[in-house]
Design a protein around this motif. Structure first.
Motif, PDB file in Angstrom:
ATOM      1  N   GLU A   1      48.706   0.173 -59.739  1.00 34.20           N
ATOM      2  CA  GLU A   1      48.749   1.669 -59.641  1.00 34.20           C
ATOM      3  C   GLU A   1      47.802   2.280 -60.662  1.00 34.20           C
ATOM      4  N   ARG A   2      47.544   1.548 -61.589  1.00 32.59           N
ATOM      5  CA  ARG A   2      46.622   2.540 -62.606  1.00 32.59           C
ATOM      6  C   ARG A   2      46.459   1.483 -63.806  1.00 32.59           C
ATOM      7  N   GLU A   3      45.263   1.748 -64.303  1.00 29.82           N
ATOM      8  CA  GLU A   3      44.773   1.020 -65.536  1.00 29.82           C
ATOM      9  C   GLU A   3      44.418   2.163 -66.501  1.00 29.82           C
ATOM     10  N   GLN A   4      44.947   2.191 -67.489  1.00 28.80           N
ATOM     11  CA  GLN A   4      44.621   3.104 -68.465  1.00 28.80           C
ATOM     12  C   GLN A   4      44.143   2.455 -70.049  1.00 28.80           C
TER      13      GLN A   4
ATOM     14  N   SER B   1      49.503  -0.421 -64.989  1.00 30.22           N
ATOM     15  CA  SER B   1      50.833  -0.060 -64.318  1.00 30.22           C
ATOM     16  C   SER B   1      50.899  -0.861 -62.907  1.00 30.22           C
TER      17      SER B   1
END
Lengths: 413, 243
Positions: free
Chosen positions: B229-232, B222
C-alpha cells in the motif's frame, strides 16, 4: 542428535519405560528360550553319549509308559537266554532295582540299589572308573560299589573302603515296608555325573546274586541289552518288540531323546509364541509411542525446520529415539533373559528328571541340570534385533515428522 | 554501509504471488509484491490482520513456496532449491524470531541457542563458546542453564534472538516479536534489535502492529489485501537516537 533423543525419552519417563518394558519382556523370553533349549539339547546329547546309544532297556509292561496295560508278564532267566541268542546282541545284563535310605535324621540319604553283574558297568557307562577299592568279584554277595555321592555325602560322614553301610530298602516285590540290609563298601566309584538311564553317583551297585537273595524272586526288574553296533539298535528293537508284543516295554536312548525333544519343542513353541507376540505388541507399542510423540512435538518439528534442520536430520532424530528405546529394551532384555534362562533351565531339568523314574533301569529320580548356552551370536542377536525392530517401528512416524509442513507445524498448538 | 555491499540485496521479491485454495475457492493472499531490502537495513512491515504479512514472511523465510513470482535471498533464487537446500539456506542465511518465542521447552537457554549449530555439525566446544557469546550479547549472562519456563517473556525472546544471531545470518525475520510482551519490555527489545542491527550489521525484517516499533526502524512497508500500500523511509539517525 543422540542427546536430544535421550532427553526426549527422559521427558516422557512413564511412556518410555512402558515401551521399553514391552521390548525387554519380548526379547528376554526369546533369549531365555533359545539359551535354555540349546542348553537342554547339549545336556541330552552329552547324556546320550555317556550312556551309550546302543543300550536298550527292557522293563515289564506297566508303570510310566503304559499305565493302561494289564499284562502280568515277568522277566526271568529264560528271557535272558533268548535275548543272548539274538543276532547283533553283544551283552545281556538283567538287574534288580530298589530304593533305599542310608543313615537317619539330618544325614539321611536317598539312594538307588541296583543288583547287576558288576562287570557290566564299565561296558554300559563310558569312562566310569573306580576311585578307591576294587570292583567286587562275581559271587561276592557282601561287597558293593558305591556311587560318589553315597560315599561323599554333602552332609554326614564320608564312607571309606571296607566300611559297613547299613541301609533301609523299600520297593522289594512281595515285601511290605522297609527291609534292613547292610553291605561292605568294596569299591567307590569316581564322580560320573548324570546319565539318562541312571544317576550313577547316587546308586549302590550290589551283585545280582545278592539282589536275587534279597528279593527272593527269580524275576528281574529289567534287562539291559547291549547291541553290538549303534546302527543295529533299531533291528534288535524290532525283533524284541515282535517277540514280546505288549508284554514288555523297550526303552531306547532314541526314544527318550524323542520324548524329551517333543516335550521341549512344544514348550519352546509355546513360550516362543508368547515371546513373539510380546515382541510384536512391543513393536506396535513403539509405532504408537513414536507417533504420539511426533504429534505432540509438531511445533518442535516446526521450530527445527525453521532453524534449518533437513528432513533427513529430523527423521534421524526420531529414528535414533526409536533405536535408543530398542537398545535399552535389548540390554534390559539380555539381563532379564539371562536370569530367566537359568530359571527355565531348572524347570526343564526338573521336567526331564521327573520322567526319569519311569525310564530309568537304575530307578532313582535322577535330575539333569541344564546349563543355558549363551553363544556369542545369541548375545549379539539379542542386542541388535530389538534395535532393528524398534528402528523399523519408528520409520513411519519419523517419516511423517520429516515430511511435516513447517508453516503448519509452527502454528500447531 | 558501502555501495558495493548494497549491490546484492539481502532480500528481493519479484511479483510475489500466493494463492491459497480451499475447496474450489481461491483466496489470493499476495497479489504481486515487489520488495528490495538492502544489506544491513532494518525494515518493518505493517498491515492489518489478513493483509498477507505472515504469508510474505513465510515465503521470504523459505518455509513456503509461492504460487508465482520469485524470492531471492542474498542473491540466491529460492525457486531453484529443493527441500534440502532450502533447509540449508534457512540454516545459513536466515534467523527467525517469533511472537510466541518458539523455544524448545525441555532445553536450556544455551541448548536452544546451540540448536541451529548442531544441525551444521559444529563441534560442541565451538558451539558452546559461540552460544555463550550470543547470550552475553543479548544481556543474558548467567541465564545459560535456565529453561524457558524459568525466564521472563522478555528474556525468552532474547534467547530466541541469540538463537537467530548465532549462525550470523544475512537476515533476521521477526514476526511480531513483541506481541506477547509489555510496553517496557517491548521498548527494551526493540533497542536490542537496533543494537544487533548496528553491531552485527544484520538485516532485520520486523512484522508489527505497533506503530512505535515501526517508527524506530529505517523503513515501513505497509501491506493491505496482498499488495504494497505504501513504503515510507524514516530518518535513520532518528531511529537510533530513540534507542
Amino acid at each position: 542428535m543422540f542427546k536430544l533423543a535421550t532427553k526426549a525419552l527422559v521427558d516422557r519417563k512413564v511412556r518410555s519405560v512402558l515401551t521399553i518394558l514391552g521390548i525387554t519382556v519380548g526379547s528376554a523370553i526369546i533369549l531365555a528360550l533359545i539359551a535354555s533349549s540349546s542348553g537342554l539339547n547339549a545336556g541330552i546329547t552329552s547324556n546320550i553319549e555317556k550312556t551309550g546309544a546302543n543300550v536298550l532297556t527292557l522293563r515289564t509292561a506297566g508303570g510310566f509308559f503304559s499305565a493302561s496295560s494289564t499284562s502280568t508278564y515277568q522277566l526271568s532267566s529264560q528271557d535272558v537266554s533268548w535275548l543272548r541268542n539274538q543276532p547283533n546282541v553283544a551283552h545281556v545284563y538283567p538287574y534288580y532295582s530298589y530304593s533305599a535310605t542310608i543313615g537317619s535324621g539330618s544325614t539321611k540319604l536317598s539312594a538307588s540299589i541296583v543288583g547287576i553283574d558288576l562287570s557290566s558297568l564299565s561296558i554300559m557307562y563310558k569312562g566310569l572308573s573306580v576311585a578307591q577299592g576294587v570292583v567286587p568279584l562275581i559271587g561276592d554277595t557282601t561287597s558293593a560299589l558305591l556311587g560318589y555321592n553315597i560315599a561323599n555325602p554333602t552332609s554326614g560322614s564320608v564312607i571309606g573302603v571296607n566300611q559297613m553301610v547299613p541301609m533301609s530298602i523299600t520297593g522289594i516285590k512281595g515285601t511290605k515296608g522297609a527291609v534292613s540290609y547292610a553291605v561292605l563298601a568294596g569299591g567307590i566309584l569316581a564322580q560320573y555325573g548324570s546319565s539318562l538311564f541312571a544317576n550313577i553317583d547316587d546308586t549302590i551297585y550290589i551283585s545280582i546274586q545278592a539282589a536275587q537273595f534279597l528279593s527272593k524272586t527269580p524275576y528281574y526288574s529289567g534287562i539291559y541289552v547291549i547291541v553290538d553296533n549303534t546302527d543295529n539298535v533299531n533291528t534288535v528293537q524290532t525283533a524284541i518288540t515282535t517277540y514280546y508284543s505288549d508284554n514288555v516295554r523297550i526303552i531306547s536312548p532314541g526314544q527318550i531323546l524323542s520324548s524329551l525333544t517333543s516335550i521341549t519343542s512344544q514348550l519352546t513353541l509355546f513360550l516362543g509364541s508368547i515371546g513373539a507376540v510380546s515382541l510384536f505388541v512391543a513393536t506396535v507399542g513403539i509405532v504408537n509411542t513414536m507417533y504420539v510423540s511426533v504429534m505432540e512435538r509438531t511445533r518442535e518439528i516446526g521450530i527445527l525446520k525453521a532453524l534449518g534442520y533437513r528432513p533427513k536430520q529430523i527423521m534421524g532424530m526420531f529414528l535414533s529415539e526409536a533405536a535408543l528405546t530398542g537398545m535399552i529394551g535389548g540390554v534390559c532384555g539380555l539381563l532379564l533373559g539371562y536370569a530367566l534362562a537359568f530359571l527355565m533351565g531348572g524347570f526343564l531339568g526338573g521336567l526331564g528328571g521327573g520322567g526319569r523314574g519311569g525310564f530309568g533301569g537304575g530307578g532313582g529320580g535322577a535330575t539333569m541340570t541344564i546349563h543355558p548356552v549363551f553363544s556369542f551370536e545369541l548375545i549379539v542377536f539379542s542386542l541388535v534385533f530389538p534395535v532393528l525392530l524398534a528402528t523399523v517401528a519408528g520409520l513411519y512416524p519419523a517419516w511423517r515428522a520429516s515430511k511435516m509442513n513447517a508453516v503448519v507445524a509452527l502454528k500447531y498448538e | 554501509m558501502g555501495v558495493a555491499a548494497r549491490s546484492v540485496p539481502a532480500v528481493q521479491t519479484v511479483d510475489l504471488t500466493k494463492v491459497y485454495r480451499v475447496g474450489h475457492m481461491d483466496y489470493p493472499a499476495l497479489r504481486g509484491i515487489n520488495i528490495k531490502i538492502g544489506r544491513g537495513e532494518l525494515v518493518s512491515i505493517m498491515g492489518p490482520s489478513g493483509s498477507g504479512k505472515s504469508t510474505l514472511l513465510n515465503l521470504i523465510g523459505a518455509l513456503d513456496r509461492p504460487t508465482a513470482g520469485r524470492v531471492i535471498i542474498d542473491g540466491v533464487d529460492l525457486k531453484k532449491l529443493d527441500e534440502d537446500r532450502l533447509s540449508l539456506l534457512r540454516n545459513r542465511k536466515l534467523g527467525f524470531v517469533y511472537q510466541s518465542f518458539n523455544l524448545i521447552q525441555r532445553l536450556t537457554s544455551i541448548e536452544n541457542v546451540e540448536m541451529p549449530l548442531i544441525s551444521r555439525g559444529i563441534p560442541e566446544k565451538t558451539r558452546k563458546s559461540r552460544s555463550n557469546r550470543m547470550l552475553s550479547a543479548v544481556g543474558l549472562n548467567g541465564k545459560a542453564n535456565k529453561r524457558p519456563a524459568e525466564l521472563s517473556g522478555g528474556e525468552q525472546q532474547r534467547v530466541a534472538i541469540a538463537r537467530a544471531l548465532v549462525t550470523e545470518p544475512a537476515l533476521i525475520i521477526a514476526d511480531e516479536p513483541t506481541g506477547n510482551l509489555d510496553s517496557k519490555t517491548t521498548s527494551e527489545l526493540v533497542s536490542q534489535f537496533l543494537q544487533v542491527n548496528k553491531e552485527f550489521g544484520t538485516t532485520i525484517l520486523i512484522v508489527t502492529h505497533n506503530m512505535e516499533i515501526a517508527n524506530r526502524t529505517q523503513r515501513i512497508i505497509s501491506i493491505r489485501d496482498g499488495l504494497i500500500e505504501r513504503e515510507q523511509y524514516l530518518q535513520r539517525m532518528d531511529a537510533y537516537s530513540k534507542g
